[in-house]
Design a protein around this motif. Structure first.
Motif, PDB file in Angstrom:
ATOM      1  N   UNK A  55       0.846  -1.192   0.000  1.00 18.83           N
ATOM      2  CA  UNK A  55       0.000   0.000   0.000  1.00 18.83           C
ATOM      3  C   UNK A  55       0.876   1.235   0.000  1.00 18.83           C
ATOM      4  N   UNK A  56       0.392   2.215  -0.683  1.00 15.73           N
ATOM      5  CA  UNK A  56       1.316   3.334  -0.880  1.00 15.73           C
ATOM      6  C   UNK A  56       0.600   4.648  -1.061  1.00 15.73           C
ATOM      7  N   UNK A  57       1.374   5.681  -0.823  1.00 19.46           N
ATOM      8  CA  UNK A  57       0.935   7.031  -1.152  1.00 19.46           C
ATOM      9  C   UNK A  57       1.309   7.254  -2.613  1.00 19.46           C
ATOM     10  N   UNK A  58       0.415   7.901  -3.361  1.00 19.02           N
ATOM     11  CA  UNK A  58       0.698   8.107  -4.786  1.00 19.02           C
ATOM     12  C   UNK A  58       0.854   9.592  -5.065  1.00 19.02           C
ATOM     13  N   UNK A  59       1.905   9.927  -5.798  1.00 11.04           N
ATOM     14  CA  UNK A  59       2.076  11.312  -6.215  1.00 11.04           C
ATOM     15  C   UNK A  59       2.200  11.356  -7.728  1.00 11.04           C
ATOM     16  N   UNK A  60       1.418  12.210  -8.342  1.00  6.65           N
ATOM     17  CA  UNK A  60       1.554  12.434  -9.778  1.00  6.65           C
ATOM     18  C   UNK A  60       2.106  13.832  -9.941  1.00  6.65           C
ATOM     19  N   UNK A  61       3.226  13.914 -10.645  1.00  5.96           N
ATOM     20  CA  UNK A  61       3.880  15.206 -10.729  1.00  5.96           C
ATOM     21  C   UNK A  61       4.010  15.647 -12.180  1.00  5.96           C
ATOM     22  N   UNK A  62       3.389  16.761 -12.502  1.00  2.89           N
ATOM     23  CA  UNK A  62       3.468  17.394 -13.833  1.00  2.89           C
ATOM     24  C   UNK A  62       3.255  16.399 -14.969  1.00  2.89           C
ATOM     25  N   UNK A  63       2.249  15.559 -14.842  1.00  7.06           N
ATOM     26  CA  UNK A  63       2.006  14.555 -15.857  1.00  7.06           C
ATOM     27  C   UNK A  63       1.402  15.161 -17.113  1.00  7.06           C
ATOM     28  N   UNK A  64       1.989  14.795 -18.241  1.00  3.70           N
ATOM     29  CA  UNK A  64       1.420  15.161 -19.530  1.00  3.70           C
ATOM     30  C   UNK A  64       1.475  13.922 -20.385  1.00  3.70           C
ATOM     31  N   UNK A  65       0.447  13.721 -21.185  1.00  3.86           N
ATOM     32  CA  UNK A  65       0.524  12.589 -22.094  1.00  3.86           C
ATOM     33  C   UNK A  65      -0.142  12.891 -23.415  1.00  3.86           C
ATOM     34  N   UNK A  66       0.539  12.485 -24.477  1.00  2.70           N
ATOM     35  CA  UNK A  66      -0.031  12.630 -25.802  1.00  2.70           C
ATOM     36  C   UNK A  66       0.090  11.309 -26.527  1.00  2.70           C
ATOM     37  N   UNK A  67      -0.947  10.985 -27.327  1.00  4.47           N
ATOM     38  CA  UNK A  67      -0.882   9.768 -28.117  1.00  4.47           C
ATOM     39  C   UNK A  67      -0.173  10.020 -29.449  1.00  4.47           C
ATOM     40  N   UNK A  68       0.156  11.276 -29.726  1.00  2.55           N
ATOM     41  CA  UNK A  68       0.895  11.593 -30.954  1.00  2.55           C
ATOM     42  C   UNK A  68       2.386  11.526 -30.666  1.00  2.55           C
ATOM     43  N   UNK A  69       3.162  11.188 -31.708  1.00  2.00           N
ATOM     44  CA  UNK A  69       4.604  11.100 -31.535  1.00  2.00           C
ATOM     45  C   UNK A  69       5.184  12.493 -31.318  1.00  2.00           C
ATOM     46  N   UNK A  70       4.572  13.474 -31.953  1.00  7.67           N
ATOM     47  CA  UNK A  70       5.148  14.807 -31.925  1.00  7.67           C
ATOM     48  C   UNK A  70       4.068  15.853 -31.617  1.00  7.67           C
ATOM     49  N   UNK A  71       3.652  15.911 -30.354  1.00 10.75           N
ATOM     50  CA  UNK A  71       2.547  16.810 -30.030  1.00 10.75           C
ATOM     51  C   UNK A  71       2.934  18.280 -30.115  1.00 10.75           C
ATOM     52  N   UNK A  72       2.067  19.091 -30.670  1.00 11.27           N
ATOM     53  CA  UNK A  72       2.343  20.510 -30.825  1.00 11.27           C
ATOM     54  C   UNK A  72       1.464  21.358 -29.911  1.00 11.27           C
ATOM     55  N   UNK A  73       0.157  21.330 -30.190  1.00 16.84           N
ATOM     56  CA  UNK A  73      -0.748  22.225 -29.458  1.00 16.84           C
ATOM     57  C   UNK A  73      -1.296  21.513 -28.214  1.00 16.84           C
ATOM     58  N   UNK A  74      -1.916  22.274 -27.339  1.00 14.52           N
ATOM     59  CA  UNK A  74      -2.533  21.657 -26.157  1.00 14.52           C
ATOM     60  C   UNK A  74      -3.541  20.576 -26.515  1.00 14.52           C
ATOM     61  N   UNK A  75      -4.235  20.758 -27.660  1.00 10.69           N
ATOM     62  CA  UNK A  75      -5.272  19.771 -27.958  1.00 10.69           C
ATOM     63  C   UNK A  75      -4.711  18.413 -28.401  1.00 10.69           C
ATOM     64  N   UNK A  76      -3.419  18.343 -28.656  1.00  8.68           N
ATOM     65  CA  UNK A  76      -2.798  17.062 -28.970  1.00  8.68           C
ATOM     66  C   UNK A  76      -2.572  16.222 -27.714  1.00  8.68           C
ATOM     67  N   UNK A  77      -2.769  16.862 -26.561  1.00  4.49           N
ATOM     68  CA  UNK A  77      -2.507  16.158 -25.316  1.00  4.49           C
ATOM     69  C   UNK A  77      -3.787  15.566 -24.722  1.00  4.49           C
TER      70      UNK A  77
END
Lengths: 293, 358, 354
Positions: free
Chosen positions: B1-23
């Motif tokens: 059991x653990x405490x979970x921290x997510x830090x500045x997570x960003x994810x895009x399904x594109x190889x080369x994301x440009x705009x915010x909407x790619x994320x």
């Protein structure tokens, strides 16, 4: 408006006719031949079950049947695992999927007699690519017109080349239908690759594998054209499979009665083994909705 | 059991994301305590499943880190992270018995048969499936299959987190309720950190102590069910939670007072400074009542939904839903609406812009 | 348009899917079939749509016997839980397909498609393919197809079950309006009591292949005619227990007793089964006549606006559901209050008596 529509029966007639022409009439003809003797000129003599008795006591029949089982058993033992392995190795997504699928389908598109002729030339020791290579480069003596072993190896190799694709395509269809969640769950459960194969992929492929085994069994058990073109049943009788023997009797010797009796027994064996396969493979299939707990 | 921290997570399904909407995930920062019950709530496509898969390790985020007890696990595989996940559609090993299904994660980790047996029986008892242990997986009904899936998640004592990805989708409504309470009960017994992903507000609110509401790859609000219901930080939360959702009414702000349809409206407290002009009033249907005087509106539709009744009133083009107990007004008649002041809030650019009186 | 089922039954082998059913469905409102999975909703729809043949009985549409008539000739539409669209056609072509089949003129088709697309807010997507759309949009396309075809009967078999919660709410709200002036009989199958109530109209409650009650939706919600109907039409499940009536007193085990009023007071002395909806059991005593019952709290759920508690009293599991926030300690004994004026009383056959 209380009419019962009798027209519906009309729509069944084509199927009835088709079945009649396709199965019933030929089989009845064969049954008819199998209990009679003919010397041509459309003269027939009642023979009863003599042909069956004679056949079931003949060594020739059993050795041909034995060869037939050996052939079918061998190719199933090779093609099924090999097909599954290739299917597992194929990509599931992306550019290479259609390429692989087309490559896989190619051998199946070639007509049987062409396959036989192809392999015949391919394996000739003097001018055939494979034959020359084995004899002169590897230095192994290989001539299927002289060595029964070479002949067997060749017809098996040919069938594996021609039909493993079918197993591959069917297994592949089974594999791609497995939802990602199953693989993800298995990863999370810490399952090994073998465990994934054993407990997820194999069970999910079972249905298509049943079909693959059935098709390959029936097809290879009745195989005629390719080995006939390739070896003609030789050298000697070493590759005379049941079907080749049957044609020898029927057309070569024009013994229609024994040939008909043999056909019927042949048919009965194919049917029996197929039924056994099917029942064994599907005996613990998924239950119907109502039986669920 | 653990405490979970997510830090500045960003994810895009594109190889080369440009705009915010790619994320699919824009910028996620979260801290979750050990042993808590959390829910990720949002409409489909809001990024909640992406986030879940990043936490479980099925996906590696484009940027940012996942920490378990302050240890960076971003690059670890699901098995190495020691997590368990229950999927939308029950995942069951068809050819294995229920017992073997439950034992599978333990056997893969080389747990001794004796220990394993005791643990499987313990979990089976909790889930009330002891009588099914000898049955083949393929013979189970969907709800029992899902119970077994849950059991596989809970059987390991060393799991850091148990995650549920819309686990009740395939379950019949009258059984949903049972499984949901079972889950709640299990959480109280095993005290593992649990994360529940869903688009269904009822499931999220009833399961979790803390609900994270997501929209378009961002977190809109984190709060307890009561906080989310009573004081949504954003109109999206107000709309998404509650059935019918919060009424969002256009208003004018003038000198720190809100006017709706020309009438001054009493609010929960002062409006944040510097807000003038157009804004919105947010009030839940539960906090509007019908009386003899107040804001006049025409009844467009009435519905008796059993426990209470819903009146849909129109004021010009604005639709206002009201939940009433007792007598229903006739369709087409005029009603007078009263807003409960301490539950009437102002939203500006979607975000809450009024403050509660202390 | 009227659909009438006369003594309809359906069995497959030894399994009875539909027990003898009589039902008259009319136009002008939704006809909801409510029941758990396996209750026979889909089987009944299949019979009405002609996708299945009944074992016995008659189906009449506008008085004409259509029992033997094929689906194609019945002029109906059907929308499934799993959206079925033609993936190789654009949204426009999908909606237009049933119109083309009947040989409608091209300009007329365009008008009609435009009209239904507007109702279902699909105008911007007409050129796209179904697989480029979200689940909710795809289901709207399927609904649009059913709308475009001026069928005499529309069957909607849990059409919203696979959609997002909020979207479901929105479509549920608007569906009755879409079909309001179509003159078609609309049959809507669902397994969620709340959905039936929100759709209004008439509801047939189904259990185990039988219709247990049929009537105006809110009417049968408030007045179940039998115990099974009360059970089917309650979520969370209705609380069921037994009482003994003596004089004007009701005795529930050794847990509670109260004074009977109205019809209940006039019943013969004896044993009765009672049912109380969770929302009529409260953690607070709001009225003087509420009857206290002590239970051990097992689970509590809080959904923002409502609190529910599951508790054990005697040998029964109880559920209470109240608006507002009420917290009870799990594992502790807590007082709950039954509203006796909202109890249903049933005789030993499950028939309502008060």
């Amino acid at each position: 408006m209380k009419t019962i529509n009798q027209k519906a029966w009309l729509f069944v007639i084509p199927v009835l006719l088709l079945v009649a022409f396709n199965a019933l009439i030929p089989i009845m003809t064969v049954v008819n031949y199998s209990v009679q003797e003919t010397f041509g000129n459309n003269l027939f003599f009642w023979q009863g079950l003599d042909w069956f008795e004679q056949l079931l006591n003949s060594e020739r029949f059993y050795s041909a049947l034995g060869r037939q089982f050996l052939f079918t058993g061998t190719i199933l033992a090779i093609e099924i695992p090999l097909g599954v392995i290739i299917a597992l190795a194929m990509p599931r997504k992306g550019f290479w999927v259609p390429v692989c699928l087309v490559l896989m389908a190619l051998p199946m598109l070639i007509p049987w007699n062409v396959v036989g002729a192809m392999w015949n030339i391919f394996t000739l020791p003097d001018i055939g690519l494979l034959g020359y290579f084995i004899n002169n480069v590897l230095g192994i003596e290989y001539n299927m017109t002289q060595s029964p072993v070479a002949a067997w190896v060749t017809i098996i190799a040919m069938d594996v080349w021609h039909w493993t694709s079918l197993v591959v395509l069917l297994s592949y269809a089974g594999l791609v239908s497995i939802p990602d969640a199953f693989y993800q769950a298995a990863k999370i459960d810490g399952a090994s690759n073998f465990a994934i194969f054993r407990y997820i992929q194999l069970p999910k492929m079972k249905r298509v594998l049943t079909i693959a085994i059935l098709l390959r069994f029936m097809d290879s058990f009745n195989i005629y054209t390719e080995p006939f073109v390739l070896t003609g049943g030789g050298p000697g009788n070493s590759t005379t499979l049941l079907s080749i023997d049957l044609v020898k009797i029927a057309l070569g010797q024009f013994d229609l009665g024994p040939a008909a009796a043999m056909s019927l027994i042949y048919f009965a064996i194919t049917l029996l083994v197929s039924w056994l396969f099917y029942t064994l493979m599907t005996k613990d299939d998924e239950p119907k909705r109502g039986d669920r707990i | 059991m653990a405490k979970i921290t997510l830090s500045k997570l960003q994810h895009s399904y594109y190889a080369d994301p440009q705009e915010p909407k790619d994320y699919a995930l824009k910028n996620i920062n979260l801290d979750w305590d050990d042993g808590g019950a959390y829910a990720l709530l949002g409409p489909s496509g809001c990024g909640k499943s992406t986030l879940l898969n990043i936490i479980s390790g099925l996906l590696t985020p484009t940027h940012g880190q996942v920490l378990f007890d302050d240890k960076n696990v971003t690059q670890l595989t699901p098995a190495e992270r020691n997590i368990a996940q229950v999927f939308q559609f029950p995942v069951i090993y068809d050819t294995m018995s229920v017992f073997d299904n439950l034992a599978f994660p333990l056997r893969n980790r080389g747990v001794k048969e004796k220990v394993l047996k005791a643990r499987v029986h313990e979990i089976a008892k909790m889930l009330e499936i002891t009588n099914l242990l000898k049955i083949r997986g393929s013979r189970l009904s969907p709800d029992n299959k899902q119970k077994v899936s849950m059991g596989r998640g809970l059987v390991r004592e060393d799991v850091n987190i148990v995650m549920f990805d819309e686990p009740l989708t395939v379950i019949d409504p009258h059984l949903k309720w049972k499984l949901r309470s079972k889950l709640k009960e299990l959480h109280q017994k095993v005290r593992a950190t649990m994360i529940y992903v869903t688009h269904d507000q009822t499931e999220a609110l009833t399961f979790a102590d803390q609900v994270v509401v997501m929209q378009d790859g961002d977190i809109v609000q984190i709060g307890t069910p009561v906080e989310l219901f009573e004081r949504p930080a954003h109109t999206f939360v107000g709309h998404f939670i509650g059935s019918p959702g919060m009424n969002i009414l256009p208003c004018e702000i003038n000198n720190g007072a809100a006017f709706f349809n020309g009438k001054k409206i009493q609010l929960e407290g002062p409006i944040k400074p510097d807000i003038e002009g157009t804004a919105e009033i947010g009030i839940r249907p539960e906090f509007i009542s019908l009386s003899k005087s107040g804001i006049e509106a025409k009844v467009r539709k009435v519905a008796d939904v059993g426990r209470h009744k819903i009146v849909e009133a129109m004021l010009g083009d604005t639709r206002i839903s009201v939940i009433v107990e007792g007598e229903l007004p006739a369709q087409g008649s005029s009603v007078y609406l009263n807003f409960q002041p301490n539950q009437t809030r102002i939203y500006h650019d979607g975000w809450i812009a009024s403050e509660q009186k202390r | 348009m009227i659909i009438e089922l006369r003594n309809i039954t359906k069995s497959v082998g030894a399994n009875i899917h539909i027990k003898e059913t009589n039902l008259v469905l009319k136009t002008g409102h939704f006809n909801v079939l409510l029941g758990a999975t396996g209750a026979g909703k889909t089987s009944l729809i299949k019979l009405m749509a002609g996708l299945d043949k009944s074992t016995s009985g008659q189906i009449l549409m506008d008085g004409k016997d259509v029992t033997k008539l094929s689906t194609q000739k019945r002029n109906i539409s059907l929308v499934h839980q799993f959206f079925v669209n033609y993936s190789h056609m654009s949204v426009f072509e999908n909606i237009a397909s049933p119109l083309k089949v009947v040989g409608m003129a091209k300009s007329e088709i365009e008008d009609r498609v435009e009209e239904v697309a507007k109702i279902l807010q699909l105008q911007d997507m007409l050129k796209r393919r179904p697989n480029e759309l979200s689940g909710g949009q795809q289901q709207r396309v399927a609904l649009a197809r059913a709308l475009a075809k001026e069928s005499k009967a529309v069957f909607l078999d849990e059409p919203l079950a696979n959609l997002d919660y909020k979207l479901r709410e929105e479509l549920r709200d608007r569906l009755p309006e879409f079909f309001a002036d179509r003159g078609a009989v609309v049959v809507y199958a669902t397994s969620e009591p709340e959905e039936a109530l929100l759709l209004g109209g008439y509801t047939a409650l189904m259990d185990d292949g039988r219709i247990t009650q049929f009537g105006a939706t809110s009417d049968i919600y408030h007045n179940p005619s039998n115990l099974m109907s009360a059970r089917v039409f309650s979520n969370p499940p209705i609380n069921v227990t037994h009482i003994t009536k003596r004089g004007n007193q009701a005795q529930m085990g050794d847990q509670a007793q109260w004074k009977l009023e109205g019809d209940a007071a006039k019943l013969q002395d004896g044993n009765y089964t009672i049912a109380i909806r969770p929302n009529h059991i409260s953690p607070v005593k709001t009225l003087d006549n509420f009857v206290a019952i002590t239970g051990k709290v097992q689970i509590t759920e809080l959904s923002g606006s409502e609190s529910s508690a599951h508790f054990l009293a005697g040998s029964n599991n109880w559920v209470s559901l109240a608006s507002g926030v009420h917290s009870c300690e799990i594992g502790q004994n807590h007082q709950f209050y039954i509203d006796p004026s909202h109890c249903f009383y049933f005789d030993s056959n499950g028939k309502i008596v008060a």
